[in-house]
Structures are given as structure tokens and as C-alpha cells.
Scaffold this motif. Structure first.
Motif, PDB file in Angstrom:
ATOM      1  N   GLY A 221      -4.262  79.323  77.594  1.00 37.57           N
ATOM      2  CA  GLY A 221      -4.131  78.822  76.228  1.00 37.57           C
ATOM      3  C   GLY A 221      -3.105  79.587  75.417  1.00 37.57           C
ATOM      4  N   SER A 222      -3.097  80.904  75.559  1.00 38.50           N
ATOM      5  CA  SER A 222      -2.131  81.719  74.818  1.00 38.50           C
ATOM      6  C   SER A 222      -0.715  81.476  75.317  1.00 38.50           C
ATOM      7  CB  SER A 222      -2.486  83.206  74.935  1.00 38.50           C
ATOM      8  OG  SER A 222      -2.471  83.627  76.293  1.00 38.50           O
ATOM      9  N   ALA A 223      -0.564  81.258  76.626  1.00 35.31           N
ATOM     10  CA  ALA A 223       0.764  81.000  77.183  1.00 35.31           C
ATOM     11  C   ALA A 223       1.311  79.666  76.688  1.00 35.31           C
ATOM     12  CB  ALA A 223       0.718  81.030  78.706  1.00 35.31           C
ATOM     13  N   VAL A 224       0.433  78.660  76.554  1.00 28.87           N
ATOM     14  CA  VAL A 224       0.866  77.366  76.028  1.00 28.87           C
ATOM     15  C   VAL A 224       1.326  77.525  74.578  1.00 28.87           C
ATOM     16  CG1 VAL A 224       0.107  75.048  75.349  1.00 28.87           C
ATOM     17  CG2 VAL A 224      -0.568  75.985  77.566  1.00 28.87           C
ATOM     18  N   LYS A 225       0.532  78.221  73.777  1.00 30.28           N
ATOM     19  CA  LYS A 225       0.883  78.410  72.367  1.00 30.28           C
ATOM     20  C   LYS A 225       2.196  79.168  72.225  1.00 30.28           C
ATOM     21  CE  LYS A 225      -0.950  80.289  68.040  1.00 30.28           C
ATOM     22  NZ  LYS A 225      -2.107  80.977  67.391  1.00 30.28           N
ATOM     23  N   GLU A 226       2.329  80.261  72.954  1.00 31.98           N
ATOM     24  CA  GLU A 226       3.550  81.070  72.857  1.00 31.98           C
ATOM     25  C   GLU A 226       4.748  80.362  73.476  1.00 31.98           C
ATOM     26  OE1 GLU A 226       1.572  85.558  72.968  1.00 31.98           O
ATOM     27  OE2 GLU A 226       2.475  84.721  74.770  1.00 31.98           O
ATOM     28  N   GLY A 227       4.504  79.675  74.593  1.00 31.87           N
ATOM     29  CA  GLY A 227       5.589  78.974  75.267  1.00 31.87           C
ATOM     30  C   GLY A 227       6.160  77.850  74.417  1.00 31.87           C
ATOM     31  N   LEU A 228       5.282  77.056  73.791  1.00 38.24           N
ATOM     32  CA  LEU A 228       5.751  75.990  72.907  1.00 38.24           C
ATOM     33  C   LEU A 228       6.521  76.555  71.723  1.00 38.24           C
ATOM     34  CD1 LEU A 228       2.753  73.482  72.668  1.00 38.24           C
ATOM     35  CD2 LEU A 228       4.946  73.101  73.782  1.00 38.24           C
ATOM     36  N   LEU A 229       5.982  77.612  71.124  1.00 37.54           N
ATOM     37  CA  LEU A 229       6.634  78.215  69.965  1.00 37.54           C
ATOM     38  C   LEU A 229       8.034  78.705  70.324  1.00 37.54           C
ATOM     39  CD1 LEU A 229       6.121  78.960  66.982  1.00 37.54           C
ATOM     40  CD2 LEU A 229       5.344  81.210  67.776  1.00 37.54           C
ATOM     41  N   ALA A 230       8.141  79.375  71.476  1.00 38.16           N
ATOM     42  CA  ALA A 230       9.425  79.924  71.896  1.00 38.16           C
ATOM     43  C   ALA A 230      10.430  78.826  72.247  1.00 38.16           C
ATOM     44  CB  ALA A 230       9.235  80.856  73.088  1.00 38.16           C
ATOM     45  N   MET A 231      10.006  77.850  73.062  1.00 38.31           N
ATOM     46  CA  MET A 231      10.933  76.812  73.511  1.00 38.31           C
ATOM     47  C   MET A 231      11.329  75.871  72.378  1.00 38.31           C
ATOM     48  SD  MET A 231      11.774  77.361  76.613  1.00 38.31           S
ATOM     49  CE  MET A 231      11.744  79.103  76.139  1.00 38.31           C
ATOM     50  N   GLU A 232      10.367  75.525  71.509  1.00 36.49           N
ATOM     51  CA  GLU A 232      10.674  74.595  70.431  1.00 36.49           C
ATOM     52  C   GLU A 232      11.457  75.248  69.302  1.00 36.49           C
ATOM     53  OE1 GLU A 232       6.868  71.600  71.227  1.00 36.49           O
ATOM     54  OE2 GLU A 232       6.996  72.709  69.340  1.00 36.49           O
ATOM     55  N   ALA A 233      11.618  76.559  69.371  1.00 34.29           N
ATOM     56  CA  ALA A 233      12.528  77.261  68.462  1.00 34.29           C
ATOM     57  C   ALA A 233      13.883  77.475  69.131  1.00 34.29           C
ATOM     58  CB  ALA A 233      11.931  78.600  68.047  1.00 34.29           C
ATOM     59  N   PHE A 234      13.861  77.837  70.417  1.00 29.76           N
ATOM     60  CA  PHE A 234      15.095  78.178  71.137  1.00 29.76           C
ATOM     61  C   PHE A 234      15.967  76.953  71.386  1.00 29.76           C
ATOM     62  CE2 PHE A 234      17.605  79.289  74.901  1.00 29.76           C
ATOM     63  CZ  PHE A 234      18.069  80.563  74.564  1.00 29.76           C
ATOM     64  N   VAL A 235      15.364  75.846  71.806  1.00 30.96           N
ATOM     65  CA  VAL A 235      16.147  74.648  72.121  1.00 30.96           C
ATOM     66  C   VAL A 235      16.902  74.136  70.892  1.00 30.96           C
ATOM     67  CG1 VAL A 235      16.023  72.234  72.832  1.00 30.96           C
ATOM     68  CG2 VAL A 235      14.766  73.970  74.113  1.00 30.96           C
ATOM     69  N   PRO A 236      16.244  73.885  69.745  1.00 33.98           N
ATOM     70  CA  PRO A 236      16.998  73.427  68.574  1.00 33.98           C
ATOM     71  C   PRO A 236      18.027  74.442  68.083  1.00 33.98           C
ATOM     72  CG  PRO A 236      14.656  72.974  68.300  1.00 33.98           C
ATOM     73  CD  PRO A 236      14.796  73.875  69.495  1.00 33.98           C
ATOM     74  N   TYR A 237      17.717  75.734  68.196  1.00 33.35           N
ATOM     75  CA  TYR A 237      18.651  76.766  67.739  1.00 33.35           C
ATOM     76  C   TYR A 237      19.980  76.652  68.473  1.00 33.35           C
ATOM     77  CZ  TYR A 237      20.560  81.382  66.642  1.00 33.35           C
ATOM     78  OH  TYR A 237      21.376  82.412  66.224  1.00 33.35           O
ATOM     79  N   HIS A 238      19.914  76.463  69.778  1.00 36.12           N
ATOM     80  CA  HIS A 238      21.143  76.432  70.568  1.00 36.12           C
ATOM     81  C   HIS A 238      21.769  75.047  70.637  1.00 36.12           C
ATOM     82  CE1 HIS A 238      21.409  80.590  71.979  1.00 36.12           C
ATOM     83  NE2 HIS A 238      20.096  80.593  71.838  1.00 36.12           N
ATOM     84  N   LEU A 239      21.022  74.012  70.258  1.00 40.15           N
ATOM     85  CA  LEU A 239      21.613  72.674  70.174  1.00 40.15           C
ATOM     86  C   LEU A 239      22.171  72.391  68.782  1.00 40.15           C
ATOM     87  CD1 LEU A 239      19.076  70.522  72.217  1.00 40.15           C
ATOM     88  CD2 LEU A 239      21.327  71.326  72.935  1.00 40.15           C
ATOM     89  N   GLY A 240      21.805  73.223  67.832  1.00 38.63           N
ATOM     90  CA  GLY A 240      22.370  73.101  66.493  1.00 38.63           C
ATOM     91  C   GLY A 240      21.625  72.182  65.548  1.00 38.63           C
ATOM     92  N   ARG A 241      20.493  71.656  65.963  1.00 42.29           N
ATOM     93  CA  ARG A 241      19.712  70.798  65.066  1.00 42.29           C
ATOM     94  C   ARG A 241      18.290  70.678  65.585  1.00 42.29           C
ATOM     95  NH1 ARG A 241      18.795  65.552  66.592  1.00 42.29           N
ATOM     96  NH2 ARG A 241      19.669  64.937  68.606  1.00 42.29           N
TER      97      ARG A 241
END
Length: 255
Positions: A221-241
Motif C-alpha cells: 500500500g505504501s509503495a502504491v501511494k509513493e509510486g503514484l505520487l512520484a510518477m505523477e509528478a515526474f512525468v508531467p514535470y519532464h513533459l512540460g504540462r
């Protein structure tokens, strides 16, 4: 008149005038393909029940006479993935992946590995091979890897300290493109997230293995929460939107 035939996944469709649709497909052989389906909204027989998001279709298109978009002539169903559209949460996750790819893929540039990734992610979502949140983490990590945007997760990107020696204080740094140790985090900007070493190891394992191997992975459960938070921040950051569908998805999860 020239044309082409190819299997493709329907990523997006938008209204064009009173009767037509402009549809974005993703083909393994041709990459992102925008086409126009003339009278698709007017005729109930021609494309009845076929032009649904996330379906895999066999397309027959003809090239336009004077520029413009290819014209969709025929479509035959290959794989419908009906369970995705029957579930609001699954639909939102698939919509996020589709919007991500629509914004990143170049027209007519083949991306066979990313096509295969999307196909297996949709298949896993449709068949409940993993929970939607877990499948989304897998999709995003593998997408970043195949797109050449993978974050570094084997050690601190600033001081090179290996993950196993970083202790329990690990941070995911969006700007630096990977994890940083506690000491280096003090010199990082605002775009950093705390993440556990265990989650980092699971994300790193996903990075290194094909989706067919990892789609049955069960995250804590903690890995899902942290993984979503990290990926859903990292992907838009590097795609620019931030994709609009991601905002809707995050809002729904908060309810």
C-alpha cells in the motif's frame, strides 16, 4: 489513390463539424496517426460501435488528394477491451496514458516498444491482472524508460552514494531526475518528494524488466501511494504540462 492498412489503438477522438470525427490512433508500424472519419457521427452503420477509446482496430485509410488528414475508409475490431470502458476508474487511468502518448509521440514515427507497452497495459487493466493504480505505476515507469527519460534510482544523483548506503531518508528529486540522499536533499529545489528505499527498489525493478514480467507485480500500500505520487509528478514535470485527464483522475481518487 494510395492508402494504407494497419492495426492501431484508438487514443483520442474529437468532433469535427456536424458529422465528422478526427481520431488519433497509435500504430506499431506507423506511430501516431491522425485521421478523419467522414460522416462517422451521422451514419450508424458504417462504424457502429467500433470507434471507442482504447480499442484495437484494423484500419484501412486512403491518403487525401490535396494534403490534409488520411481518410478512414474501413475499420474492423481486433480487441475491444470492454471492461475498461465499463469502469470509471479504469477509463480515467487509460485516458491519462492515452493523453500522455498523444502529447509525446511524433506523427508517423514508429515506436514498437511503446506500442507493446500500451497494449499490455490495456490488456492488464481489462483483465484485472493488476489493480489500476499498480498498472499505472508500471506503465509510467516503463514509458519513461523506453522514452529515455528514466529517473536514476540506484543511488544519489548528486553525490553518487549507492541506495543501500543512503539509509531511510531518501528523496525523489524531480529537477535532478532521480533520488537524492538526505544530505544532498538540503541543497535541492522545491521539487522533491520523500520516498522509502523499498519503494525505490520496486520501481527500479520495474525499470529493468518488460511489462509482461511485471504486470502481475503486487506492490504494498505504501509503495502504491509513493509510486503514484512520484510518477505523477515526474512525468508531467519532464513533459512540460499536466495532462487534463490526470487532474480528473487525481480529483476522483481524493473523493
Amino acid at each position: 489513390m494510395s492508402g494504407f492498412s494497419t492495426p492501431a489503438i484508438l487514443l483520442r477522438r474529437i468532433d469535427h463539424g456536424d458529422h465528422d470525427l478526427i481520431i488519433t490512433f497509435f500504430s506499431r508500424e506507423k506511430g501516431r496517426i491522425p485521421v478523419i472519419a467522414k460522416n462517422a457521427k451521422k451514419s450508424r452503420k458504417r462504424f457502429s460501435g467500433l470507434l471507442e477509446p482504447f480499442t484495437v482496430l484494423e484500419l484501412v485509410c486512403r491518403s487525401p488528394r490535396r494534403g490534409g488528414l488520411p481518410v478512414l475508409q474501413e475499420a474492423a475490431m481486433q480487441t475491444p477491451f470492454p471492461a475498461i470502458r465499463d469502469d470509471v476508474l479504469k477509463t480515467l487511468y487509460a485516458s491519462y496514458w492515452a493523453e500522455l502518448l498523444c502529447g509525446w509521440l511524433e506523427e508517423y514515427r514508429p515506436q514498437a516498444k511503446i506500442y507493446r507497452l500500451l497494449y499490455y497495459a490495456l490488456r492488464g487493466l481489462d483483465r484485472n491482472l493488476a489493480a489500476p493504480a499498480e498498472m499505472s505505476i508500471i506503465f509510467q515507469v516503463r514509458f519513461l524508460t523506453l522514452a529515455g527519460l528514466a529517473p536514476r534510482m540506484d543511488g544519489c544523483v548528486a553525490c553518487q552514494t549507492p541506495l543501500d548506503r543512503m539509509g531511510s531518508s531518501v528523496f525523489f528529486d524531480l529537477e535532478k531526475g532521480g533520488i537524492v540522499c538526505n544530505g544532498c536533499a538540503a541543497y535541492s529545489g522545491r521539487g522533491r518528494l520523500r520516498i522509502s528505499p523499498g519503494t525505490v527498489k520496486q520501481l527500479a525493478w520495474i525499470q529493468e524488466n518488460e511489462i509482461r514480467m511485471v504486470q502481475r507485480l503486487r506492490l504494498t500500500g505504501s509503495a502504491v501511494k509513493e509510486g503514484l505520487l512520484a510518477m505523477e509528478a515526474f512525468v508531467p514535470y519532464h513533459l512540460g504540462r499536466v495532462p487534463r485527464s490526470l487532474r480528473v483522475l487525481q480529483q476522483m481518487r481524493r473523493q
